[in-house]
Design an enzyme around this catalytic site. Structure first.
Site, PDB file in Angstrom:
ATOM      1  N   ASN A  45     -18.704 -39.097 -46.090  1.00  0.00           N
ATOM      2  CA  ASN A  45     -19.983 -38.645 -46.656  1.00  0.00           C
ATOM      3  C   ASN A  45     -21.144 -39.266 -45.890  1.00  0.00           C
ATOM      4  O   ASN A  45     -21.006 -40.339 -45.301  1.00  0.00           O
ATOM      5  CB  ASN A  45     -20.060 -39.084 -48.128  1.00  0.00           C
ATOM      6  CG  ASN A  45     -20.882 -38.125 -48.973  1.00  0.00           C
ATOM      7  OD1 ASN A  45     -20.629 -36.927 -48.977  1.00  0.00           O
ATOM      8  ND2 ASN A  45     -21.880 -38.635 -49.677  1.00  0.00           N
ATOM      9  N   HIS A  73     -16.192 -23.740 -58.283  1.00  0.00           N
ATOM     10  CA  HIS A  73     -17.513 -23.349 -58.808  1.00  0.00           C
ATOM     11  C   HIS A  73     -17.865 -21.894 -58.506  1.00  0.00           C
ATOM     12  O   HIS A  73     -19.017 -21.501 -58.608  1.00  0.00           O
ATOM     13  CB  HIS A  73     -18.603 -24.284 -58.248  1.00  0.00           C
ATOM     14  CG  HIS A  73     -18.530 -25.668 -58.813  1.00  0.00           C
ATOM     15  ND1 HIS A  73     -19.206 -26.741 -58.268  1.00  0.00           N
ATOM     16  CD2 HIS A  73     -17.860 -26.159 -59.883  1.00  0.00           C
ATOM     17  CE1 HIS A  73     -18.944 -27.835 -58.987  1.00  0.00           C
ATOM     18  NE2 HIS A  73     -18.127 -27.506 -59.955  1.00  0.00           N
ATOM     19  N   ARG A  94     -29.199 -16.723 -51.488  1.00  0.00           N
ATOM     20  CA  ARG A  94     -28.063 -17.510 -51.004  1.00  0.00           C
ATOM     21  C   ARG A  94     -26.961 -16.602 -50.442  1.00  0.00           C
ATOM     22  O   ARG A  94     -26.293 -16.947 -49.476  1.00  0.00           O
ATOM     23  CB  ARG A  94     -27.522 -18.403 -52.125  1.00  0.00           C
ATOM     24  CG  ARG A  94     -28.549 -19.437 -52.593  1.00  0.00           C
ATOM     25  CD  ARG A  94     -27.994 -20.310 -53.695  1.00  0.00           C
ATOM     26  NE  ARG A  94     -26.971 -21.211 -53.184  1.00  0.00           N
ATOM     27  CZ  ARG A  94     -27.227 -22.370 -52.595  1.00  0.00           C
ATOM     28  NH1 ARG A  94     -28.455 -22.783 -52.452  1.00  0.00           N
ATOM     29  NH2 ARG A  94     -26.241 -23.129 -52.165  1.00  0.00           N
ATOM     30  N   CYS A 120     -18.394  -8.651 -63.340  1.00  0.00           N
ATOM     31  CA  CYS A 120     -18.830  -7.733 -64.393  1.00  0.00           C
ATOM     32  C   CYS A 120     -19.095  -8.522 -65.674  1.00  0.00           C
ATOM     33  O   CYS A 120     -18.255  -9.311 -66.104  1.00  0.00           O
ATOM     34  CB  CYS A 120     -17.741  -6.679 -64.638  1.00  0.00           C
ATOM     35  SG  CYS A 120     -18.049  -5.674 -66.086  1.00  0.00           S
ATOM     36  N   GLY A 134     -18.298 -34.822 -48.278  1.00  0.00           N
ATOM     37  CA  GLY A 134     -19.626 -34.246 -48.529  1.00  0.00           C
ATOM     38  C   GLY A 134     -19.975 -33.935 -49.970  1.00  0.00           C
ATOM     39  O   GLY A 134     -20.497 -32.866 -50.256  1.00  0.00           O
ATOM     40  N   ASN A 186     -18.031 -25.668 -53.127  1.00  0.00           N
ATOM     41  CA  ASN A 186     -18.989 -24.799 -52.451  1.00  0.00           C
ATOM     42  C   ASN A 186     -18.717 -23.341 -52.756  1.00  0.00           C
ATOM     43  O   ASN A 186     -17.570 -22.913 -52.898  1.00  0.00           O
ATOM     44  CB  ASN A 186     -18.945 -25.025 -50.937  1.00  0.00           C
ATOM     45  CG  ASN A 186     -19.343 -26.438 -50.585  1.00  0.00           C
ATOM     46  OD1 ASN A 186     -19.915 -27.139 -51.417  1.00  0.00           O
ATOM     47  ND2 ASN A 186     -19.043 -26.871 -49.375  1.00  0.00           N
ATOM     48  N   TYR A 190     -29.777 -16.218 -56.261  1.00  0.00           N
ATOM     49  CA  TYR A 190     -28.431 -16.028 -55.702  1.00  0.00           C
ATOM     50  C   TYR A 190     -28.406 -14.954 -54.615  1.00  0.00           C
ATOM     51  O   TYR A 190     -27.627 -15.085 -53.660  1.00  0.00           O
ATOM     52  CB  TYR A 190     -27.411 -15.743 -56.819  1.00  0.00           C
ATOM     53  CG  TYR A 190     -27.079 -17.036 -57.540  1.00  0.00           C
ATOM     54  CD1 TYR A 190     -26.295 -18.010 -56.919  1.00  0.00           C
ATOM     55  CD2 TYR A 190     -27.608 -17.319 -58.785  1.00  0.00           C
ATOM     56  CE1 TYR A 190     -26.034 -19.217 -57.540  1.00  0.00           C
ATOM     57  CE2 TYR A 190     -27.347 -18.533 -59.421  1.00  0.00           C
ATOM     58  CZ  TYR A 190     -26.560 -19.469 -58.784  1.00  0.00           C
ATOM     59  OH  TYR A 190     -26.310 -20.684 -59.395  1.00  0.00           O
ATOM     60  N   ALA A 201     -20.056 -35.162 -41.465  1.00  0.00           N
ATOM     61  CA  ALA A 201     -18.677 -34.655 -41.508  1.00  0.00           C
ATOM     62  C   ALA A 201     -18.292 -33.948 -40.211  1.00  0.00           C
ATOM     63  O   ALA A 201     -17.179 -34.105 -39.718  1.00  0.00           O
ATOM     64  CB  ALA A 201     -18.516 -33.714 -42.690  1.00  0.00           C
TER      65      ALA A 201
END
Ligand code: OAD
Length: 242
Positions: A209, A113, A64, A121, A183, A96, A61, A227
């Site tokens: 898509n 998400h 990312r 925390c 998408g 996303n 992460y 897109a």
């Protein structure tokens, strides 16, 4: 950005997935065999993975999160921000975790998400924006909310966890007249099932898509392609239809 004076009346809900950020340079999950340095996304995006190997999950992460600083919104993100300005009732839901919709000018984006630019925390579940240079290194970070600072985890909904803001999402879906997906491969629920709810209540369902998703048969209207190329043109049509 401000809303235009002449507002269109249709109630529109848009759901976006990884495909809308592909042209910005953010990798999708399933187009390139879903591997990250030989780990399947399912192996780094679960609470079990975080318990078993937090360093690995943290590195995934952090990479990312760092990438957020290198990518920019593309014409598809801007087209949706423009659509919002013309509609009185508009809801944008995204699977996303990037912030490209916001950077294109969309407001009130529902990140079902979670988000990359916030961390959560582990004790209180409070999230905080942590995107300074010091926040993007390999070391774990601590919260600012506990008297004895606790470890922060990615503010991401992992497999097996409940997506965020579902009551708000269902309330918008139940009233929508047009439901547009951009998408998304239709693999991950509950997002993949939203088209069924929209269809059940009589909304027009539209898909934009690159390839055929798993739930393609649920859409009334399908536009295959990129897109970033399709949405600005479709926007002009929708402005007349809605
Ligand atoms: P996927 O990677 O599963 O699917 C991306 C879809 O975008 C595919 O169907 C592609 O054909 C399409 N696509 C690729 N490039 C495109 C482009 N330029 N224009 C339009 N479409 C394009 O991504 P999602 O469906 O978003 O969850 O994946 C859903 C969830 O699975 C993600 O939110 C993530 C993942 O596990 C979590 O991390 C919780």
């Amino acid at each position: 950005m401000e809303k235009t004076e002449h507002m269109l009346s249709k109630r529109v809900v848009v759901l976006t997935g990884a495909g809308i950020s592909a042209e910005s340079g953010v990798r999708t999950f399933r187009d390139n065999d879903g591997l990250w340095e030989n780990h399947r996304i399912e192996d780094v995006a679960t609470p079990e993975a975080w318990r078993a190997d937090p360093e690995l999950v943290w590195q995934f992460y952090q990479a990312r999160r760092k990438q957020l600083l290198e990518v920019e919104p593309n014409p598809a993100h801007f087209a949706l921000a423009e659509l919002e300005l013309s509609l009185e009732h508009f809801t944008l839901i995204t699977q996303n975790v990037d912030d490209l919709h916001e950077r294109a000018g969309s407001s009130n984006v529902i990140h079902m998400h979670g988000r990359l630019n916030t961390l959560r925390c582990e004790q209180t579940n409070r999230n905080e924006i942590r995107m300074s240079e010091d926040d993007l290194q390999n070391e774990f970070l601590s919260c600012t909310c506990c008297s004895e600072p606790s470890r922060l985890r990615p503010d991401i909904v992992w497999f097996g966890e409940t997506p965020m803001e579902m009551p708000t999402i269902y309330a918008a879906l139940e009233k929508c007249e047009v439901f547009i997906v951009v998408g998304s491969s239709g693999h991950v629920y509950p997002a993949a099932g939203m088209v069924n709810i929209a269809k059940m209540i009589g909304a027009k369902t539209i898909l934009v898509n690159l390839d055929e998703p798993l739930n393609a048969y649920d859409f009334d209207e399908i536009h295959y392609g990129k897109a970033g190329e399709l949405l600005p043109r479709l926007l002009q049509t929708w402005m007349k239809e809605f």
